[in-house]
Design a protein around this motif. Structure first.
Motif, PDB file in Angstrom:
ATOM      1  N   ASP A  54      -8.176  -9.488   2.606  1.00 50.17           N
ATOM      2  CA  ASP A  54      -7.843  -8.988   3.859  1.00 50.17           C
ATOM      3  C   ASP A  54      -6.358  -9.331   4.308  1.00 50.17           C
ATOM      4  O   ASP A  54      -5.956  -9.920   5.201  1.00 50.17           O
ATOM      5  CB  ASP A  54      -8.680  -9.649   4.940  1.00 50.17           C
ATOM      6  CG  ASP A  54      -8.936  -8.879   6.536  1.00 50.17           C
ATOM      7  OD1 ASP A  54      -8.320  -7.682   6.280  1.00 50.17           O
ATOM      8  OD2 ASP A  54      -9.430  -9.319   7.054  1.00 50.17           O
ATOM      9  N   ARG A  55      -5.625  -8.971   3.454  1.00 52.19           N
ATOM     10  CA  ARG A  55      -4.066  -9.428   3.376  1.00 52.19           C
ATOM     11  C   ARG A  55      -3.313  -8.993   4.475  1.00 52.19           C
ATOM     12  O   ARG A  55      -2.610  -9.775   5.204  1.00 52.19           O
ATOM     13  CB  ARG A  55      -3.357  -8.739   2.294  1.00 52.19           C
ATOM     14  CG  ARG A  55      -2.092  -9.237   2.147  1.00 52.19           C
ATOM     15  CD  ARG A  55      -1.469  -9.077   0.773  1.00 52.19           C
ATOM     16  NE  ARG A  55      -1.752  -7.779   0.150  1.00 52.19           N
ATOM     17  CZ  ARG A  55      -1.682  -7.308  -1.246  1.00 52.19           C
ATOM     18  NH1 ARG A  55      -1.328  -8.321  -1.950  1.00 52.19           N
ATOM     19  NH2 ARG A  55      -2.178  -6.058  -1.512  1.00 52.19           N
ATOM     20  N   LEU A  56      -3.576  -7.608   4.958  1.00 48.30           N
ATOM     21  CA  LEU A  56      -2.992  -7.431   6.182  1.00 48.30           C
ATOM     22  C   LEU A  56      -3.713  -7.647   7.391  1.00 48.30           C
ATOM     23  O   LEU A  56      -3.173  -7.865   8.695  1.00 48.30           O
ATOM     24  CB  LEU A  56      -2.805  -5.787   6.292  1.00 48.30           C
ATOM     25  CG  LEU A  56      -1.863  -5.207   5.350  1.00 48.30           C
ATOM     26  CD1 LEU A  56      -1.716  -3.848   5.110  1.00 48.30           C
ATOM     27  CD2 LEU A  56      -0.248  -5.861   6.003  1.00 48.30           C
ATOM     28  N   GLY A  57      -5.028  -7.819   7.259  1.00 52.80           N
ATOM     29  CA  GLY A  57      -5.990  -8.275   8.391  1.00 52.80           C
ATOM     30  C   GLY A  57      -5.851  -9.709   9.115  1.00 52.80           C
ATOM     31  O   GLY A  57      -5.470  -9.548  10.205  1.00 52.80           O
TER      32      GLY A  57
ATOM     33  N   ALA B 124      -0.312  -4.828  10.688  1.00 52.67           N
ATOM     34  CA  ALA B 124       0.015  -3.732   9.710  1.00 52.67           C
ATOM     35  C   ALA B 124       1.255  -2.967  10.667  1.00 52.67           C
ATOM     36  O   ALA B 124       1.982  -2.406   9.936  1.00 52.67           O
ATOM     37  CB  ALA B 124      -0.972  -3.164   9.360  1.00 52.67           C
ATOM     38  N   THR B 125       0.787  -2.649  11.781  1.00 53.43           N
ATOM     39  CA  THR B 125       1.749  -1.546  12.352  1.00 53.43           C
ATOM     40  C   THR B 125       3.207  -2.244  13.053  1.00 53.43           C
ATOM     41  O   THR B 125       3.870  -1.401  13.566  1.00 53.43           O
ATOM     42  CB  THR B 125       1.012  -0.895  13.301  1.00 53.43           C
ATOM     43  OG1 THR B 125       0.339  -1.861  14.319  1.00 53.43           O
ATOM     44  CG2 THR B 125      -0.081   0.086  12.665  1.00 53.43           C
TER      45      THR B 125
ATOM     46  N   ASN C 179       6.401  -9.658  13.307  1.00 54.12           N
ATOM     47  CA  ASN C 179       5.201 -10.479  12.771  1.00 54.12           C
ATOM     48  C   ASN C 179       5.656 -11.952  12.802  1.00 54.12           C
ATOM     49  O   ASN C 179       4.698 -12.841  12.528  1.00 54.12           O
ATOM     50  CB  ASN C 179       4.959  -9.923  11.183  1.00 54.12           C
ATOM     51  CG  ASN C 179       3.775  -8.974  11.010  1.00 54.12           C
ATOM     52  OD1 ASN C 179       2.664  -9.186  11.470  1.00 54.12           O
ATOM     53  ND2 ASN C 179       4.235  -7.771  10.811  1.00 54.12           N
TER      54      ASN C 179
ATOM     55  N   THR D 246      12.644  -3.579   1.954  1.00 54.49           N
ATOM     56  CA  THR D 246      12.279  -2.928   3.106  1.00 54.49           C
ATOM     57  C   THR D 246      13.349  -2.112   3.864  1.00 54.49           C
ATOM     58  O   THR D 246      14.370  -2.699   3.622  1.00 54.49           O
ATOM     59  CB  THR D 246      11.471  -4.042   4.209  1.00 54.49           C
ATOM     60  OG1 THR D 246      11.347  -3.292   5.300  1.00 54.49           O
ATOM     61  CG2 THR D 246      12.334  -4.900   4.167  1.00 54.49           C
TER      62      THR D 246
ATOM     63  N   PRO E 192       7.290  -1.060   9.975  1.00 54.22           N
ATOM     64  CA  PRO E 192       5.893  -1.535   9.998  1.00 54.22           C
ATOM     65  C   PRO E 192       5.405  -2.021   8.570  1.00 54.22           C
ATOM     66  O   PRO E 192       5.967  -1.321   7.443  1.00 54.22           O
ATOM     67  CB  PRO E 192       5.058  -0.294  10.416  1.00 54.22           C
ATOM     68  CG  PRO E 192       6.089   0.681  11.090  1.00 54.22           C
ATOM     69  CD  PRO E 192       7.057   0.396  10.475  1.00 54.22           C
TER      70      PRO E 192
ATOM     71  N   ARG F 133       3.087  -2.401   7.208  1.00 50.78           N
ATOM     72  CA  ARG F 133       1.920  -1.577   6.445  1.00 50.78           C
ATOM     73  C   ARG F 133       2.546  -0.548   5.378  1.00 50.78           C
ATOM     74  O   ARG F 133       2.149  -0.232   4.402  1.00 50.78           O
ATOM     75  CB  ARG F 133       1.281  -0.637   7.417  1.00 50.78           C
ATOM     76  CG  ARG F 133       0.062   0.363   6.867  1.00 50.78           C
ATOM     77  CD  ARG F 133      -0.646   0.920   8.369  1.00 50.78           C
ATOM     78  NE  ARG F 133       0.607   1.298   9.305  1.00 50.78           N
ATOM     79  CZ  ARG F 133       0.849   2.470   9.552  1.00 50.78           C
ATOM     80  NH1 ARG F 133      -0.150   3.404   9.413  1.00 50.78           N
ATOM     81  NH2 ARG F 133       1.558   2.911  10.575  1.00 50.78           N
ATOM     82  N   ARG F 134       3.950  -0.183   5.514  1.00 49.06           N
ATOM     83  CA  ARG F 134       4.533   0.655   4.951  1.00 49.06           C
ATOM     84  C   ARG F 134       5.207  -0.105   3.567  1.00 49.06           C
ATOM     85  O   ARG F 134       5.689   0.513   2.992  1.00 49.06           O
ATOM     86  CB  ARG F 134       5.551   1.504   5.576  1.00 49.06           C
ATOM     87  CG  ARG F 134       5.019   2.261   6.747  1.00 49.06           C
ATOM     88  CD  ARG F 134       5.309   3.886   6.710  1.00 49.06           C
ATOM     89  NE  ARG F 134       6.631   3.744   6.940  1.00 49.06           N
ATOM     90  CZ  ARG F 134       7.281   4.208   8.134  1.00 49.06           C
ATOM     91  NH1 ARG F 134       6.537   4.209   9.130  1.00 49.06           N
ATOM     92  NH2 ARG F 134       8.629   4.315   8.220  1.00 49.06           N
TER      93      ARG F 134
ATOM     94  N   VAL G  94       4.819  -7.478   1.404  1.00 47.48           N
ATOM     95  CA  VAL G  94       3.824  -7.748   2.423  1.00 47.48           C
ATOM     96  C   VAL G  94       3.518  -9.312   2.128  1.00 47.48           C
ATOM     97  O   VAL G  94       3.671 -10.260   2.812  1.00 47.48           O
ATOM     98  CB  VAL G  94       2.599  -7.119   2.237  1.00 47.48           C
ATOM     99  CG1 VAL G  94       1.518  -7.659   3.321  1.00 47.48           C
ATOM    100  CG2 VAL G  94       2.824  -5.637   2.756  1.00 47.48           C
TER     101      VAL G  94
END
Lengths: 326, 462
Positions: free
Chosen positions: B299-302, B307-308, B314, B348, B354, B356-357, B363
């Motif tokens: 759940d890397r992003l969770g 993510a957004t 962040n 980036t 975001p 997420r992208r 990430v």
């Protein structure tokens, strides 16, 4: 007293239609908050059909069968259309169900008022309403032997065919859900779509069918309201908050169509009880009108406290289903 | 794939000598293949019978639950299952649920049964019962495929063993002609030299003492059983084990995200030597002590990032409490974000893109950069390099090494034994929620760890 029971039942019937439709929908895992809008469109559909037919042939030469079939079909087509919009957005595009439902309610009320307003203008009436008494009389046709059976006849047999249809549909829905394989599969889809999918059930098909059939049933509630309860008199926004009451009734009856029959009569009674208590002040009347919602909350609290799994909403209610998410 | 959930990119599947194409679970049923998943696919509010007949067509007698229940009783008797067809799933124990899954497959008339880690959720007694059932199926002429990582079970039940390593087929041996050592060697493979720079730990002292930790997961299954270990400062403690042996729960328990049933975690404050008990602390207080859970990969992003939101925002997630007044202070997080992007070479388009992208490696870098920027005393990293390319992996290894040199106690959960052996100072091996051994990473071999990973601490020898 007989009068009170009769009025309560007639008040309850639109709610029963709405609740049965919503239960079917929710059993497939979709919380359709568009029900008020769908019931409203179901009503205006009937009004449009009846208005056009009455105007085409003139009130004197109305064919009884056509007077019923045309509004019925129009109502079904419009509410089916609303159901399809909801399905396409939430099942196919997986849009948020709450947002879609609420949007659909706003949309449905808008459609109803738009066509309602247009028809009022067309009819050239001096009051802002449409009078379809001629058609309504056919919808309200009662069983001929009702009045000859005394009190029992008045309470049990004195309603129009749509009222009996509501009860029969609710009973059939209960039977299908409990006793047939289709019902088993539908419940599985609403509880755990991944499991249903793995078992080879076409999840999308069940969701579409349940939601669309549910919408049509709910739409009939609107039709009943206009043709029977309101004596065929349409006025914009006359439908009130009955749609939301139907959604509340779903919770009250714990997602069981057979219980919702009783529930709808109780709700109907609570809705009109203030008219039968003499010397009520305005504020007291409004307080009493809140009773159905209070009862719903009480039921919700009790059911949640007892925590019996069978009485809970379908486990994946409101959640979109992605096949990839395993 | 055989059960129809995935579709092969190339290759063929033969059933009874004929090439077949299986595109859905339904196809698999048609070829009489049944899969019993590790995660049960059952509807909680249904009875066993309803779950078993789910998805089938009505027979000539129509929809008849009673008849189905009768047939289930017959199957149960034939193979020696112990099940009540009218019991609701939510009232069942895990082993009963598994039984329902197996009967579901048999009810459909499967001749080929595949079980994915069937014993992972069972007690030893239940496992023996299951094996007895499987043997009866074998006598009945059914083919049984059992996927497991417990070698003694393989030796106990199977006739033939096919060994897979990271999706690659290694070889098939007859069970009668093999032993645990040979299988372990096949499983872990040859040692690969990675050249990760490893420095000697600088005056290590205990920083985190975990004592007799027990923990249940949400289903009430024991996932950690009496785990005891010490993490030292200036040292990387590796945690090896087969995925799902309790690593995630261990880290989450230390971070305060999961309740401990019994046992405790002590944190020794480096300046004063005071002991803090993490048991009574909230996740936030634990974080403030400098104990950082860096990332949980499933759940890397969770769990780590939103993510957004962009990199700056962040960063803000960790510092928003510091701000004074009504409005957010975006200046510092922005500087931090720019620093991380520069130092860790995060690719980036900008600090506000975001996350997420971004690609997985980037990430990961953002996440680990943020945690390290908070100057942790204990840094826990779970599978930080999963899915990363070689270069990003080495960036992360170097980051962890740098932290170690600065005297941080690093806990590194990894799955690649080669990396563990070259990066860590000590390696603790977890098997089914218990610590099966702690080895010195400089001297240990892959086989040694492999054996420890598959070792089962048997609680009831009979």
């Amino acid at each position: 007293m007989i009068m009170f029971i009769q009025r309560a039942i007639i008040q309850g019937i639109p709610l029963l239609f709405g609740a049965t439709g919503e239960i079917l929908t929710e059993k497939s895992g979709h919380l359709n908050l568009g029900i008020p809008g769908i019931m409203y469109t179901g009503a205006i559909g009937g009004v449009i059909g009846a208005f056009l037919y009455e105007n085409a042939v003139g009130p004197e030469n109305i064919n009884p069968a056509l007077a019923i079939i045309i509004p019925l079909l129009c109502s079904i087509v419009l509410s089916l259309f609303m159901g399809l919009i909801y399905c396409f957005l939430t099942v196919t595009l997986r849009a948020n169900q709450n947002v879609t439902g609420l949007a659909l309610t706003t949309f449905g009320v808008g459609i109803g008022n738009f066509f309602g307003g247009s028809l009022i203008k067309l009819s050239g009436a001096d009051v802002p309403s449409i009078n379809l008494t001629a058609t309504s009389n056919y919808f309200k046709a009662k069983l001929p032997f009702a009045s000859s059976l005394g009190a029992v006849g008045e309470i049990v047999f004195s309603y129009s065919f749509l009222a009996y249809a509501a009860i029969i549909i609710a009973l059939v829905a209960a039977f299908v859900l409990k006793k047939t394989r289709t019902g088993l599969h539908l419940r599985a889809v609403g509880e755990n779509p991944a499991t249903a999918d793995a078992a080879g059930i076409n999840v999308g098909k069940y969701k579409y069918c349940a939601t669309c059939i549910g919408s049509v049933i709910a739409g009939l509630g609107g039709l009943f309201y206009i043709m029977d309860y309101a004596y065929g008199v349409w006025s914009n926004n006359g439908f009130g908050d009955r749609g939301w009451l139907a959604v509340a009734l779903v919770i009250f009856s714990m997602w069981k169509p057979d219980i919702s029959i009783i529930g709808s009569f109780i709700f109907g009674a609570l809705l009109i009880v203030q008219n039968y208590i003499p010397n009520l002040s305005m504020s007291a009347q409004e307080l009493i009108k809140m009773l159905p919602y209070v009862v719903t909350i009480v039921v919700l609290v009790i059911v949640s406290m007892r925590n019996k799994k069978e009485n809970q909403p379908p486990a994946s209610l409101g959640l979109p289903y992605f096949r990839e998410d395993r | 794939m055989i059960s129809g959930i995935y579709y092969p990119d190339s290759g063929e599947i033969l059933v009874n000598g004929e090439e077949v194409s299986i595109t859905s679970p339904k196809d698999a049923f048609n070829y009489r293949i049944g899969m019993i998943h590790q995660h049960f696919k059952l509807v909680d509010v249904f009875t066993a019978t309803e779950n078993i007949i789910l998805g089938l067509k009505d027979g000539p007698e129509g929809y008849d639950v009673k008849k189905a229940a009768q047939k289930i009783r017959e199957i149960s008797e034939q193979y020696g299952f112990d099940i009540d067809p009218d019991k609701k799933i939510y009232e069942m124990s895990v082993s009963e649920k598994q039984t329902v899954e197996i009967i579901k497959v048999l009810y459909r008339g499967a001749d080929i049964l595949m079980l994915d880690e069937p014993t992972a959720v069972l007690t030893p007694q239940e496992t023996r019962k299951l094996f007895a059932v499987l043997r009866r199926m074998k006598q009945d002429g059914k083919a049984v495929v059992i996927i497991t990582h417990k070698l003694h079970e393989v030796l106990d039940i199977s006739d033939k063993v096919a060994v897979l390593r990271k999706g690659e087929y290694i070889g098939t041996v007859n069970t009668a002609g093999t032993n645990e050592t040979q299988l372990t060697e096949m499983m872990v493979g040859q040692k690969v030299v990675l050249n990760i720079d490893r420095t000697e730990p600088v005056n290590p002292e205990p920083r985190l003492i975990v004592a007799h930790l027990n923990c249940m997961n949400r289903e009430g299954i024991k996932v950690l059983d009496d785990v005891t270990f010490t993490a030292n400062s200036g040292e990387i403690l590796g945690i090896a084990g087969i995925a799902g042996s309790g690593q995630r729960e261990l880290l989450e328990t230390i971070a305060g995200l999961q309740p401990m049933v019994t046992g405790g975690v002590q944190y020794i404050v480096p300046e004063t030597g005071e002991i803090e008990f993490l048991r009574d602390k909230t996740p936030l207080q634990i974080r403030e002590l400098g104990i950082r859970l860096s990332f949980v990969p499933e759940d890397r992003l969770g769990m780590g990032l939103v993510a957004t939101m962009g990199t700056t925002d962040n960063m803000l997630l960790r510092s928003y409490k510091k701000g004074k007044g009504l409005f957010l202070n975006k200046k510092e997080p922005k500087e931090l974000a720019e620093k991380i992007i520069k130092e860790l070479q995060v690719v980036t388009p900008g600090v506000n893109t975001p996350v997420r992208r971004l690609s997985g490696g980037n990430v990961q870098k953002v996440l680990v950069g943020r945690e390290i920027a908070a100057a942790p005393r204990v840094l826990m990293a779970a599978y930080p390099v999963r899915g990363l390319d070689i270069n990003s992996s080495y960036t992360i290894y170097n980051l962890l090494n740098k932290q170690k040199e600065m005297g941080v106690a690093v806990i590194f959960v990894g799955e690649d034994l080669d990396v563990l052996l070259e990066l860590c100072d000590r390696i603790m091996v977890i098997g089914s929620g218990t610590v099966t051994g702690v080895v010195d990473a400089r001297t240990a071999t892959k086989e040694e760890i492999g054996l420890l990973m598959t070792k089962e601490v048997r609680t009831d020898e009979q």
